[in-house]
Design a protein around this motif. Sequence first.
Motif, PDB file in Angstrom:
ATOM      1  N   ASP A  95       5.946   5.367  -3.468  1.00  0.00           N
ATOM      2  CA  ASP A  95       6.737   4.425  -3.367  1.00  0.00           C
ATOM      3  C   ASP A  95       7.455   2.883  -2.583  1.00  0.00           C
ATOM      4  O   ASP A  95       8.145   2.394  -2.545  1.00  0.00           O
ATOM      5  N   GLU A  96       5.920   2.660  -1.662  1.00  0.00           N
ATOM      6  CA  GLU A  96       6.268   1.836  -0.877  1.00  0.00           C
ATOM      7  C   GLU A  96       4.938   0.414  -1.739  1.00  0.00           C
ATOM      8  O   GLU A  96       4.027   0.767  -1.478  1.00  0.00           O
ATOM      9  N   PRO A  97       5.867  -0.362  -2.391  1.00  0.00           N
ATOM     10  CA  PRO A  97       5.690  -1.606  -3.511  1.00  0.00           C
ATOM     11  C   PRO A  97       4.495  -1.638  -2.450  1.00  0.00           C
ATOM     12  O   PRO A  97       3.336  -2.434  -2.973  1.00  0.00           O
ATOM     13  N   GLU A  98       4.054  -2.322  -1.260  1.00  0.00           N
ATOM     14  CA  GLU A  98       3.389  -3.039  -0.445  1.00  0.00           C
ATOM     15  C   GLU A  98       1.586  -2.273   0.020  1.00  0.00           C
ATOM     16  O   GLU A  98       0.385  -2.616  -0.416  1.00  0.00           O
ATOM     17  N   LEU A  99       2.231  -0.677   0.005  1.00  0.00           N
ATOM     18  CA  LEU A  99       1.084   0.175   0.391  1.00  0.00           C
ATOM     19  C   LEU A  99       0.446   0.231  -0.494  1.00  0.00           C
ATOM     20  O   LEU A  99      -0.609   0.327  -1.202  1.00  0.00           O
ATOM     21  N   LEU A 100       1.119   0.774  -2.008  1.00  0.00           N
ATOM     22  CA  LEU A 100       0.458   0.784  -3.108  1.00  0.00           C
ATOM     23  C   LEU A 100      -0.372  -0.714  -3.398  1.00  0.00           C
ATOM     24  O   LEU A 100      -1.289   0.080  -4.415  1.00  0.00           O
ATOM     25  N   GLU A 101       0.243  -1.381  -3.565  1.00  0.00           N
ATOM     26  CA  GLU A 101      -0.697  -3.154  -3.721  1.00  0.00           C
ATOM     27  C   GLU A 101      -1.587  -2.630  -3.017  1.00  0.00           C
ATOM     28  O   GLU A 101      -3.205  -2.805  -3.954  1.00  0.00           O
ATOM     29  N   ASN A 102      -2.048  -2.612  -1.917  1.00  0.00           N
ATOM     30  CA  ASN A 102      -3.076  -2.507  -1.082  1.00  0.00           C
ATOM     31  C   ASN A 102      -4.029  -1.493  -1.396  1.00  0.00           C
ATOM     32  O   ASN A 102      -4.961  -2.273  -1.649  1.00  0.00           O
ATOM     33  N   ILE A 103      -3.749  -0.492  -1.809  1.00  0.00           N
ATOM     34  CA  ILE A 103      -4.325   0.339  -1.947  1.00  0.00           C
ATOM     35  C   ILE A 103      -5.016   0.372  -3.666  1.00  0.00           C
ATOM     36  O   ILE A 103      -6.104   0.454  -3.254  1.00  0.00           O
ATOM     37  N   LYS A 104      -3.814  -0.217  -4.340  1.00  0.00           N
ATOM     38  CA  LYS A 104      -4.691  -0.167  -6.053  1.00  0.00           C
ATOM     39  C   LYS A 104      -5.396  -1.598  -5.690  1.00  0.00           C
ATOM     40  O   LYS A 104      -6.605  -1.207  -6.826  1.00  0.00           O
ATOM     41  N   ASN A 105      -5.237  -2.417  -4.970  1.00  0.00           N
ATOM     42  CA  ASN A 105      -6.758  -3.912  -4.746  1.00  0.00           C
ATOM     43  C   ASN A 105      -8.320  -2.943  -4.607  1.00  0.00           C
ATOM     44  O   ASN A 105      -8.678  -3.304  -4.411  1.00  0.00           O
ATOM     45  N   SER A 106      -7.836  -2.462  -3.510  1.00  0.00           N
ATOM     46  CA  SER A 106      -9.230  -1.368  -2.400  1.00  0.00           C
ATOM     47  C   SER A 106      -9.375  -0.929  -3.557  1.00  0.00           C
ATOM     48  O   SER A 106     -11.195  -1.095  -3.611  1.00  0.00           O
ATOM     49  N   LEU A 107      -9.299  -0.121  -4.449  1.00  0.00           N
ATOM     50  CA  LEU A 107      -9.965   0.843  -5.345  1.00  0.00           C
ATOM     51  C   LEU A 107      -9.969   0.286  -6.660  1.00  0.00           C
ATOM     52  O   LEU A 107     -11.226   0.741  -6.661  1.00  0.00           O
ATOM     53  N   GLU A 108      -9.484  -0.791  -6.739  1.00  0.00           N
ATOM     54  CA  GLU A 108     -10.094  -1.927  -8.168  1.00  0.00           C
ATOM     55  C   GLU A 108     -11.680  -2.753  -7.696  1.00  0.00           C
ATOM     56  O   GLU A 108     -12.310  -2.551  -8.232  1.00  0.00           O
TER      57      GLU A 108
END
Length: 228
Positions: free
Chosen positions: A8-21
């Motif tokens: 639910d933390e937007p910044e952390l969610l986006e950082n993890i998503k970018n890293s995995l992509e």
Amino acid sequence: MKILIIEDEPELLENIKNSLEKEQFLVETASDYNTAIDKVFVYNYDCILLDIMLPNGSGLDILSQLKKAGKGKHVIIISAKDSLEDKLTGLELGADDYLTKPFHLAELNARIKVVLRRNNLDGKNILQFCNTQLDLDERLLTVDDKNIPLNRKEFDILTYFYLNKNRLITKTALAEHVWGDHIDQADNFDFIYYQIKNIRKKLQESNAQIKFEAVYGVGYKIVENEAS
């Protein structure tokens, strides 16, 4: 491979998503309990990253429902809650791992690869491809039961490709996987070319029935050598 991030933390969610992509994973996200429930029971995922504290509900409740439905494997809990009770509860409900915030993305990526490896290998630590075999415990490559010497980087690179057979791996994803946080110190990716070149030579000289295919300007993939 497909990964679901429930966070639910937007910044952390986006950082993890970018890293995995960057690792060429297909990534889906959910930032609240209801969205997460909808996704986990409609789609199948190779790995689920699950926060405990969510709007409208608890990640542990999601994990409990997954366990009852027989879908609770390959879950990594990511949570700011560091109590022993929460960890034990999560692991008892079937989570593969528990990572406490804050954490480095490199560590999370490493944990994910362990879970995916366990998924791919059914708990075994041997990777096989045609007449070749990688022993992940002994860090050995064999071709037709003959040991082929590899240095540490060569073995790590080859392992990554074995786990992604017939799949294009970009130079950036490969560099970040093998070199981690130190990759930002590199001026270019020539070092990847030389590592791949060395592995290619060893595979060819040992009559391995696999080969690297280069996709110009993008990366490589490992495939069966049909000419062998």
